[in-house]
Enzyme design. Structure first.
Site, PDB file in Angstrom:
ATOM      1  N   SER A  27     -15.052 -12.350  -7.860  1.00 31.35           N
ATOM      2  CA  SER A  27     -15.261 -13.064  -6.590  1.00 31.35           C
ATOM      3  C   SER A  27     -14.000 -13.824  -6.217  1.00 31.35           C
ATOM      4  O   SER A  27     -13.300 -14.346  -7.092  1.00 31.35           O
ATOM      5  CB  SER A  27     -16.406 -14.059  -6.769  1.00 31.35           C
ATOM      6  OG  SER A  27     -16.420 -14.985  -5.712  1.00 31.35           O
TER       7      SER A  27
ATOM      8  N   GLN B 198     -13.160  -9.057  -4.663  1.00 27.90           N
ATOM      9  CA  GLN B 198     -14.047  -9.370  -3.526  1.00 27.90           C
ATOM     10  C   GLN B 198     -13.398 -10.397  -2.611  1.00 27.90           C
ATOM     11  O   GLN B 198     -12.894 -11.420  -3.056  1.00 27.90           O
ATOM     12  CB  GLN B 198     -15.391  -9.899  -4.047  1.00 27.90           C
ATOM     13  CG  GLN B 198     -16.385 -10.273  -2.953  1.00 27.90           C
ATOM     14  CD  GLN B 198     -16.328 -11.732  -2.568  1.00 27.90           C
ATOM     15  OE1 GLN B 198     -16.151 -12.598  -3.423  1.00 27.90           O
ATOM     16  NE2 GLN B 198     -16.472 -12.026  -1.277  1.00 27.90           N
TER      17      GLN B 198
ATOM     18  N   TYR C 174     -13.702 -12.737   1.071  1.00 22.83           N
ATOM     19  CA  TYR C 174     -14.369 -13.243   2.269  1.00 22.83           C
ATOM     20  C   TYR C 174     -13.283 -13.405   3.328  1.00 22.83           C
ATOM     21  O   TYR C 174     -12.109 -13.589   2.996  1.00 22.83           O
ATOM     22  CB  TYR C 174     -14.976 -14.622   2.019  1.00 22.83           C
ATOM     23  CG  TYR C 174     -16.181 -14.657   1.112  1.00 22.83           C
ATOM     24  CD1 TYR C 174     -17.388 -14.092   1.496  1.00 22.83           C
ATOM     25  CD2 TYR C 174     -16.132 -15.311  -0.125  1.00 22.83           C
ATOM     26  CE1 TYR C 174     -18.514 -14.164   0.677  1.00 22.83           C
ATOM     27  CE2 TYR C 174     -17.251 -15.390  -0.940  1.00 22.83           C
ATOM     28  CZ  TYR C 174     -18.435 -14.813  -0.533  1.00 22.83           C
ATOM     29  OH  TYR C 174     -19.536 -14.889  -1.346  1.00 22.83           O
TER      30      TYR C 174
ATOM     31  N   ARG D 247     -30.085 -22.396   0.918  1.00 20.97           N
ATOM     32  CA  ARG D 247     -30.713 -22.273  -0.408  1.00 20.97           C
ATOM     33  C   ARG D 247     -31.350 -23.605  -0.754  1.00 20.97           C
ATOM     34  O   ARG D 247     -30.674 -24.582  -1.096  1.00 20.97           O
ATOM     35  CB  ARG D 247     -29.676 -21.855  -1.443  1.00 20.97           C
ATOM     36  CG  ARG D 247     -29.074 -20.533  -1.035  1.00 20.97           C
ATOM     37  CD  ARG D 247     -28.061 -19.962  -1.965  1.00 20.97           C
ATOM     38  NE  ARG D 247     -27.277 -18.972  -1.236  1.00 20.97           N
ATOM     39  CZ  ARG D 247     -25.996 -18.727  -1.437  1.00 20.97           C
ATOM     40  NH1 ARG D 247     -25.344 -19.383  -2.375  1.00 20.97           N
ATOM     41  NH2 ARG D 247     -25.366 -17.826  -0.716  1.00 20.97           N
TER      42      ARG D 247
ATOM     43  N   LYS E 205     -19.334  -4.875   1.620  1.00 23.03           N
ATOM     44  CA  LYS E 205     -20.504  -5.285   0.831  1.00 23.03           C
ATOM     45  C   LYS E 205     -21.437  -6.118   1.702  1.00 23.03           C
ATOM     46  O   LYS E 205     -21.004  -7.107   2.302  1.00 23.03           O
ATOM     47  CB  LYS E 205     -20.044  -6.125  -0.372  1.00 23.03           C
ATOM     48  CG  LYS E 205     -21.175  -6.772  -1.155  1.00 23.03           C
ATOM     49  CD  LYS E 205     -20.636  -7.491  -2.381  1.00 23.03           C
ATOM     50  CE  LYS E 205     -21.733  -8.104  -3.214  1.00 23.03           C
ATOM     51  NZ  LYS E 205     -22.278  -9.335  -2.671  1.00 23.03           N
TER      52      LYS E 205
ATOM     53  N   HIS F 290     -27.152  -9.531  -0.704  1.00 21.08           N
ATOM     54  CA  HIS F 290     -26.539 -10.640  -1.436  1.00 21.08           C
ATOM     55  C   HIS F 290     -27.544 -11.225  -2.448  1.00 21.08           C
ATOM     56  O   HIS F 290     -27.582 -12.417  -2.709  1.00 21.08           O
ATOM     57  CB  HIS F 290     -26.119 -11.721  -0.435  1.00 21.08           C
ATOM     58  CG  HIS F 290     -24.858 -12.458  -0.796  1.00 21.08           C
ATOM     59  ND1 HIS F 290     -23.665 -12.254  -0.155  1.00 21.08           N
ATOM     60  CD2 HIS F 290     -24.609 -13.440  -1.699  1.00 21.08           C
ATOM     61  CE1 HIS F 290     -22.743 -13.072  -0.638  1.00 21.08           C
ATOM     62  NE2 HIS F 290     -23.300 -13.796  -1.587  1.00 21.08           N
TER      63      HIS F 290
ATOM     64  N   ARG G 244     -29.767 -14.124  -1.147  1.00 19.94           N
ATOM     65  CA  ARG G 244     -29.223 -15.484  -1.037  1.00 19.94           C
ATOM     66  C   ARG G 244     -28.735 -15.822   0.370  1.00 19.94           C
ATOM     67  O   ARG G 244     -28.272 -16.928   0.617  1.00 19.94           O
ATOM     68  CB  ARG G 244     -28.052 -15.645  -2.020  1.00 19.94           C
ATOM     69  CG  ARG G 244     -28.491 -15.572  -3.462  1.00 19.94           C
ATOM     70  CD  ARG G 244     -27.318 -15.344  -4.397  1.00 19.94           C
ATOM     71  NE  ARG G 244     -26.556 -16.531  -4.722  1.00 19.94           N
ATOM     72  CZ  ARG G 244     -26.894 -17.420  -5.636  1.00 19.94           C
ATOM     73  NH1 ARG G 244     -28.002 -17.270  -6.302  1.00 19.94           N
ATOM     74  NH2 ARG G 244     -26.120 -18.465  -5.887  1.00 19.94           N
TER      75      ARG G 244
HETATM   76  C1  LIG Z   1     -24.658 -17.076  -8.708  1.00 23.06           C
HETATM   77  C2  LIG Z   1     -24.279 -16.016  -7.717  1.00 23.06           C
HETATM   78  C3  LIG Z   1     -23.043 -16.079  -7.093  1.00 23.06           C
HETATM   79  C4  LIG Z   1     -22.672 -15.091  -6.180  1.00 23.06           C
HETATM   80  N1  LIG Z   1     -21.425 -15.141  -5.610  1.00 23.06           N
HETATM   81  C5  LIG Z   1     -21.031 -14.146  -4.790  1.00 23.06           C
HETATM   82  C6  LIG Z   1     -19.701 -14.124  -4.275  1.00 23.06           C
HETATM   83  O1  LIG Z   1     -18.893 -14.998  -4.563  1.00 23.06           O
HETATM   84  N2  LIG Z   1     -19.368 -13.102  -3.447  1.00 23.06           N
HETATM   85  C7  LIG Z   1     -20.252 -12.097  -3.102  1.00 23.06           C
HETATM   86  O2  LIG Z   1     -19.895 -11.191  -2.346  1.00 23.06           O
HETATM   87  N3  LIG Z   1     -21.499 -12.092  -3.606  1.00 23.06           N
HETATM   88  C8  LIG Z   1     -21.906 -13.073  -4.440  1.00 23.06           C
HETATM   89  N4  LIG Z   1     -23.170 -13.046  -4.974  1.00 23.06           N
HETATM   90  C9  LIG Z   1     -24.056 -11.899  -4.692  1.00 23.06           C
HETATM   91  C10 LIG Z   1     -23.852 -10.807  -5.743  1.00 23.06           C
HETATM   92  O3  LIG Z   1     -22.576 -10.237  -5.628  1.00 23.06           O
HETATM   93  C11 LIG Z   1     -24.866  -9.675  -5.611  1.00 23.06           C
HETATM   94  O4  LIG Z   1     -24.886  -9.202  -4.282  1.00 23.06           O
HETATM   95  C12 LIG Z   1     -26.274 -10.097  -6.023  1.00 23.06           C
HETATM   96  O5  LIG Z   1     -26.253 -10.997  -7.095  1.00 23.06           O
HETATM   97  C13 LIG Z   1     -27.055  -8.864  -6.399  1.00 23.06           C
HETATM   98  O6  LIG Z   1     -28.363  -9.184  -6.658  1.00 23.06           O
HETATM   99  P1  LIG Z   1     -28.971  -9.419  -8.138  1.00 23.06           P
HETATM  100  O7  LIG Z   1     -28.503 -10.761  -8.573  1.00 23.06           O
HETATM  101  O8  LIG Z   1     -30.431  -9.351  -7.858  1.00 23.06           O
HETATM  102  O9  LIG Z   1     -28.469  -8.311  -9.028  1.00 23.06           O
HETATM  103  C14 LIG Z   1     -23.561 -14.032  -5.872  1.00 23.06           C
HETATM  104  C15 LIG Z   1     -24.809 -13.974  -6.519  1.00 23.06           C
HETATM  105  C16 LIG Z   1     -25.163 -14.942  -7.437  1.00 23.06           C
HETATM  106  C17 LIG Z   1     -26.497 -14.829  -8.130  1.00 23.06           C
END
Ligand SMILES: Cc1cc2nc3c(=O)[nH]c(=O)nc-3n(C[C@H](O)[C@H](O)[C@H](O)COP(=O)(O)O)c2cc1C
Length: 378
Positions: A109, A130, A132, A167, A253, A277, A280
């Site tokens: 990330s 990754q 943003y 959240r 993504k 995501h 989230r």
């Molecule tokens: C704690 C946490 C931090 C995350 N941070 C990012 C991030 O910095 N950039 C991003 O594109 N997705 C982020 N995500 C989303 C994940 O890349 C991913 O899409 C997601 O966790 C997939 O779902 P799963 O946790 O059910 O496997 C984050 C997810 C979590 C749980």
């Protein structure tokens, strides 16, 4: 229970729940709104059933997967996870090393708490990167050049987070970086002494990839920092500019619309990750696996389609491939394993997933990942 008896992600999740303060566990576990999307993601996999085919097995199923011209031991990788330092000060380093050891991709990330330099040195492999889109264009450009300098083979542009989702758990817990101590999080932290000591001795969380901006504006809070670094204009012109600047493979993504996937393909994007995501961002979004099954797989080649959100096992990976995607990513399960037992936890999770993949491929009667198709799915 001994670590080698851990056999599924929920074993790791339970152990992580014991070892992490509640506000950290909520940060990992939580979703946006009232978490309908979050729950739908895992439920979507339960609705898919597999049909074994007999008579064609020639040996153990080959798990090997080719993606974007790269070769991996299995069709899954570690999704980008920002602010992992909250879980463990060396979290990203451990994730990168585990991915390298098992020959799967790791997407770092841009909100990482470790530098690319440290990750490449620790793992010997350049991660996927990754990105943003920042409100300050030069920040985006610098990150692209930085990823290029470290020879990251793939740029993953996240397009579903122009603002952070709402959240509620984090708000109830008063989650802020740097932490603001209040009675409840002090009690929460001191009752998890191993976590607390690790964090007190490792110093303040830093964001090395955002260091230029932090040097310019040293008093930014974490949410202000992320507001700048994720709040840039997000439209097809800007994505086209990124396509022009980035020399390697480019993935979007967070694509959930078939029309968006068509536009992305037309403009030369190499693949999309169908993702919400991990629930989230926007609540009330369908599960990516449901979209894939019903819409996406009929319109695109499997090499163009990747998927995350809600996968919890090797079986879920197989379901995703049979439904038409070429590659998958998991997020939270890796953080649970890491929180539970650090590098050893990650190794055990990888063993569990590899075993599930090979046993289930055999039971399904599929000789290779490439052979998985909709004939195996109900
Ligand atoms: C704690 C946490 C931090 C995350 N941070 C990012 C991030 O910095 N950039 C991003 O594109 N997705 C982020 N995500 C989303 C994940 O890349 C991913 O899409 C997601 O966790 C997939 O779902 P799963 O946790 O059910 O496997 C984050 C997810 C979590 C749980």
């Amino acid at each position: 229970m001994k670590l080698d008896q851990y056999t599924c992600y929920s074993d790791f999740r339970k152990a992580a729940g014991r070892k992490l303060p509640k506000f950290v566990m909520d940060f990992i576990d939580g979703g946006a709104g009232d978490e309908k999307t979050l729950q739908g993601n895992t439920a979507g996999f339960k609705d898919i059933q597999l049909i074994p085919r007999m008579g064609s097995i020639t040996g153990p199923g080959l798990l090997h997967a080719e993606v974007l011209g790269l070769s991996y031991a299995a069709p899954y990788g570690i999704a980008p996870l920002g602010l992992c330092g909250l879980v463990h000060p060396k979290a990203e380093m451990m994730l990168a090393k585990s991915a390298a050891k098992y020959n799967i991709p790791y997407i770092v990330s841009s909100a990482s708490n470790s530098s690319l330099d440290a990750l490449v040195k620790a793992s010997g492999v350049s991660p996927w990167f990754q990105l943003y889109l920042s409100k300050i264009k030069s920040q985006t450009d610098e990150l692209i050049s930085h990823a290029q300098k470290y020879q990251c083979p793939v740029l993953v542009l996240t397009v579903d987070a122009p603002v952070p989702g709402i959240r509620r758990r984090d708000r109830h817990n008063g989650l802020r970086i740097p932490y603001r101590l209040n009675i409840s999080n002090v009690i929460d932290s001191v009752t998890h002494p191993a976590w607390l000591i690790r964090h007190l001795t490792s110093g303040r969380l830093t964001f090395p990839l955002y260091q230029n901006l932090i040097d310019d504006q040293p008093n930014l809070t974490f949410s202000e920092l992320m507001g700048i670094q994720t709040g840039g204009e997000l439209n097809w012109e800007v994505i086209d500019e990124v396509r022009d600047k980035w020399q390697g493979k480019l993935i979007l993504k967070g694509v959930m619309s078939v029309n968006d996937a068509h536009i992305a393909k037309k403009m030369g994007v190499d693949a999309v990750i169908i993702s919400n995501h991990g629930g989230r961002q926007l609540d009330s979004v369908p599960a990516p696996i449901t979209m894939l099954n019903q819409i996406f797989s009929k319109e695109f080649d499997r090499e163009f389609l990747m998927l995350d959100s809600g996968l919890r096992s090797g079986e879920d990976i197989i379901k995703t491939i049979t439904c038409g995607a070429g590659f998958t990513f998991l997020g939270r399960p890796f953080l649970y394993a890491l929180a539970a037992y650090g590098e050893r936890g990650l190794a055990q999770l990888q063993e569990v997933i590899f075993e599930e993949l090979s046993v289930n491929m055999r039971l399904l009667g599929a000789n290779s990942i490439d052979a998985l198709n909709d004939e195996y799915v109900f």
